[in-house]
Design a protein around this motif. Structure first.
Motif, mmCIF file in Angstrom:
data_model
loop_
_atom_site.group_PDB
_atom_site.id
_atom_site.type_symbol
_atom_site.label_atom_id
_atom_site.label_comp_id
_atom_site.label_asym_id
_atom_site.label_seq_id
_atom_site.Cartn_x
_atom_site.Cartn_y
_atom_site.Cartn_z
ATOM 1 N N ILE A 26 0.800 -1.201 -0.106
ATOM 2 C CA ILE A 26 0.028 0.043 -0.034
ATOM 3 C C ILE A 26 0.871 1.290 -0.004
ATOM 4 O O ILE A 26 0.446 2.254 -0.332
ATOM 5 C CB ILE A 26 -1.083 -0.084 1.224
ATOM 6 N N MET A 27 2.168 1.030 0.466
ATOM 7 C CA MET A 27 3.020 2.295 0.428
ATOM 8 C C MET A 27 4.565 2.184 0.028
ATOM 9 O O MET A 27 4.897 1.017 0.641
ATOM 10 C CB MET A 27 2.830 3.143 1.930
ATOM 11 N N PHE A 28 5.024 2.822 -0.609
ATOM 12 C CA PHE A 28 6.559 2.629 -0.986
ATOM 13 C C PHE A 28 7.136 4.006 -0.024
ATOM 14 O O PHE A 28 6.623 5.149 -0.164
ATOM 15 C CB PHE A 28 6.566 3.005 -2.353
ATOM 16 N N VAL A 29 8.223 3.831 0.666
ATOM 17 C CA VAL A 29 8.996 4.934 1.243
ATOM 18 C C VAL A 29 10.233 5.213 0.653
ATOM 19 O O VAL A 29 11.046 4.030 0.334
ATOM 20 C CB VAL A 29 9.122 4.423 2.751
ATOM 21 N N PHE A 30 10.625 6.110 0.044
ATOM 22 C CA PHE A 30 11.785 6.445 -0.773
ATOM 23 C C PHE A 30 12.646 7.386 0.244
ATOM 24 O O PHE A 30 12.245 8.235 0.928
ATOM 25 C CB PHE A 30 11.234 7.216 -2.039
ATOM 26 N N PHE A 31 13.874 7.156 0.247
ATOM 27 C CA PHE A 31 14.957 7.971 1.195
ATOM 28 C C PHE A 31 15.828 8.192 -0.030
ATOM 29 O O PHE A 31 16.613 7.569 -0.896
ATOM 30 C CB PHE A 31 15.711 6.970 1.877
ATOM 31 N N ASP A 32 16.363 9.523 0.181
ATOM 32 C CA ASP A 32 17.280 10.192 -0.762
ATOM 33 C C ASP A 32 17.077 9.974 -2.293
ATOM 34 O O ASP A 32 17.923 9.741 -3.057
ATOM 35 C CB ASP A 32 18.543 9.668 -0.407
ATOM 36 N N CYS A 33 15.719 10.239 -2.742
ATOM 37 C CA CYS A 33 15.378 9.947 -3.856
ATOM 38 C C CYS A 33 14.725 11.252 -4.344
ATOM 39 O O CYS A 33 13.542 11.487 -4.177
ATOM 40 C CB CYS A 33 14.349 8.961 -4.150
ATOM 41 N N GLY A 34 15.388 12.057 -5.028
ATOM 42 C CA GLY A 34 15.074 13.661 -5.154
ATOM 43 C C GLY A 34 13.977 13.747 -6.239
ATOM 44 O O GLY A 34 13.053 14.701 -6.228
ATOM 45 N N ASP A 35 13.869 12.878 -7.195
ATOM 46 C CA ASP A 35 12.558 12.534 -7.796
ATOM 47 C C ASP A 35 12.133 11.317 -8.220
ATOM 48 O O ASP A 35 13.026 10.463 -8.179
ATOM 49 C CB ASP A 35 12.432 13.424 -9.155
ATOM 50 N N LEU A 36 11.091 10.905 -8.627
ATOM 51 C CA LEU A 36 10.739 9.520 -8.940
ATOM 52 C C LEU A 36 11.202 8.892 -9.974
ATOM 53 O O LEU A 36 11.315 7.717 -10.031
ATOM 54 C CB LEU A 36 8.986 9.691 -9.360
ATOM 55 N N SER A 37 12.063 9.553 -10.849
ATOM 56 C CA SER A 37 12.838 9.013 -11.928
ATOM 57 C C SER A 37 13.844 8.359 -11.262
ATOM 58 O O SER A 37 14.565 7.566 -12.096
ATOM 59 C CB SER A 37 13.100 9.853 -12.888
ATOM 60 N N MET A 38 14.518 8.516 -10.203
ATOM 61 C CA MET A 38 15.710 8.049 -9.304
ATOM 62 C C MET A 38 15.232 6.696 -8.685
ATOM 63 O O MET A 38 16.038 6.222 -8.187
ATOM 64 C CB MET A 38 16.195 9.214 -8.449
ATOM 65 N N ALA A 39 13.892 6.334 -8.720
ATOM 66 C CA ALA A 39 13.653 5.328 -8.137
ATOM 67 C C ALA A 39 14.083 4.044 -8.689
ATOM 68 O O ALA A 39 14.057 2.974 -8.238
ATOM 69 C CB ALA A 39 12.223 5.160 -7.963
ATOM 70 N N GLY A 40 14.553 4.135 -10.184
ATOM 71 C CA GLY A 40 14.912 2.888 -10.691
ATOM 72 C C GLY A 40 14.030 2.186 -11.278
ATOM 73 O O GLY A 40 14.238 1.118 -12.204
ATOM 74 N N LEU A 41 12.641 2.281 -11.167
ATOM 75 C CA LEU A 41 11.552 1.699 -11.942
ATOM 76 C C LEU A 41 10.832 2.671 -12.598
ATOM 77 O O LEU A 41 10.503 3.945 -12.438
ATOM 78 C CB LEU A 41 10.711 1.036 -10.882
ATOM 79 N N PRO A 42 9.809 2.328 -13.657
ATOM 80 C CA PRO A 42 8.888 3.070 -14.300
ATOM 81 C C PRO A 42 8.054 3.650 -13.202
ATOM 82 O O PRO A 42 7.588 2.932 -12.453
ATOM 83 C CB PRO A 42 8.656 2.170 -15.322
ATOM 84 N N ALA A 43 7.492 5.019 -13.501
ATOM 85 C CA ALA A 43 6.608 5.495 -12.624
ATOM 86 C C ALA A 43 5.181 4.528 -12.473
ATOM 87 O O ALA A 43 4.560 4.648 -11.528
ATOM 88 C CB ALA A 43 6.184 6.930 -12.948
ATOM 89 N N GLU A 44 5.141 3.812 -13.479
ATOM 90 C CA GLU A 44 3.755 3.069 -13.576
ATOM 91 C C GLU A 44 3.772 2.014 -12.328
ATOM 92 O O GLU A 44 2.577 1.405 -11.970
ATOM 93 C CB GLU A 44 3.518 2.297 -14.974
ATOM 94 N N GLU A 45 4.806 1.637 -11.902
ATOM 95 C CA GLU A 45 5.094 0.639 -11.000
ATOM 96 C C GLU A 45 4.558 1.188 -9.699
ATOM 97 O O GLU A 45 4.224 0.387 -8.812
ATOM 98 C CB GLU A 45 6.529 0.255 -10.724
ATOM 99 N N PHE A 46 4.580 2.545 -9.500
ATOM 100 C CA PHE A 46 3.918 3.127 -8.329
ATOM 101 C C PHE A 46 2.549 3.596 -8.584
ATOM 102 O O PHE A 46 2.225 4.238 -7.458
ATOM 103 C CB PHE A 46 4.904 4.127 -7.884
ATOM 104 N N ALA A 47 1.843 3.397 -9.585
ATOM 105 C CA ALA A 47 0.605 3.781 -9.586
ATOM 106 C C ALA A 47 -0.469 3.225 -8.682
ATOM 107 O O ALA A 47 -0.364 2.153 -8.126
ATOM 108 C CB ALA A 47 0.109 3.528 -10.995
ATOM 109 N N LEU A 48 -1.386 4.120 -8.305
ATOM 110 C CA LEU A 48 -2.439 3.731 -7.262
ATOM 111 C C LEU A 48 -1.547 3.172 -5.826
ATOM 112 O O LEU A 48 -2.452 2.553 -5.127
ATOM 113 C CB LEU A 48 -3.010 2.579 -7.891
ATOM 114 N N LYS A 49 -0.559 3.702 -5.549
ATOM 115 C CA LYS A 49 0.245 3.193 -4.204
ATOM 116 C C LYS A 49 0.339 4.556 -3.851
ATOM 117 O O LYS A 49 0.651 5.545 -4.228
ATOM 118 C CB LYS A 49 1.538 2.728 -4.516
ATOM 119 N N ARG A 50 0.413 4.630 -2.353
ATOM 120 C CA ARG A 50 0.760 5.829 -1.338
ATOM 121 C C ARG A 50 2.375 6.038 -1.387
ATOM 122 O O ARG A 50 3.045 4.891 -1.273
ATOM 123 C CB ARG A 50 0.298 5.566 -0.023
ATOM 124 N N LEU A 51 2.873 7.003 -1.598
ATOM 125 C CA LEU A 51 4.348 7.427 -1.454
ATOM 126 C C LEU A 51 4.462 8.105 -0.484
ATOM 127 O O LEU A 51 3.997 9.412 -0.266
ATOM 128 C CB LEU A 51 4.802 7.962 -2.930
#
Length: 83
Positions: free
Chosen positions: A9-34
């Motif tokens: 239900i939630m992904f927590v990002f540390f030291d990730c200035g924008d979603l493109s730095m997450a290493g996965l396509p933004a679609e992977e995080f669709a409908l999830k809380r960030l």
């Protein structure tokens, strides 16, 4: 490639200035809380929950200050992980 599960239900990002730095396509995080903990001044506050302190030297400093403020003990393993 799916990341997480349907129960995630939630992904927590540390030291990730924008979603493109997450290493996965933004679609992977669709409908999830960030949630985002970061120190980059350029962070666009892309999370539902954002703890962004651009005056901090590092994300580790933000986490350390959270522990200190919350009066949580930092053991050797936690301190090493913050390095």
């Amino acid at each position: 490639m799916a990341f997480g599960t349907a129960a995630t239900i939630m992904f927590v990002f540390f030291d990730c200035g924008d979603l493109s730095m997450a290493g996965l396509p933004a679609e992977e995080f669709a409908l999830k809380r960030l949630a985002v903990v970061d120190h980059h001044i350029s962070n666009p506050l892309y999370g539902e929950v954002n703890l962004v302190e651009s005056a901090a030297a590092s994300t580790s400093e933000i986490i350390f200050n959270y522990f200190k403020f919350s009066r949580l003990a930092i053991d050797k393993a936690a301190a090493t992980a913050l390095l």
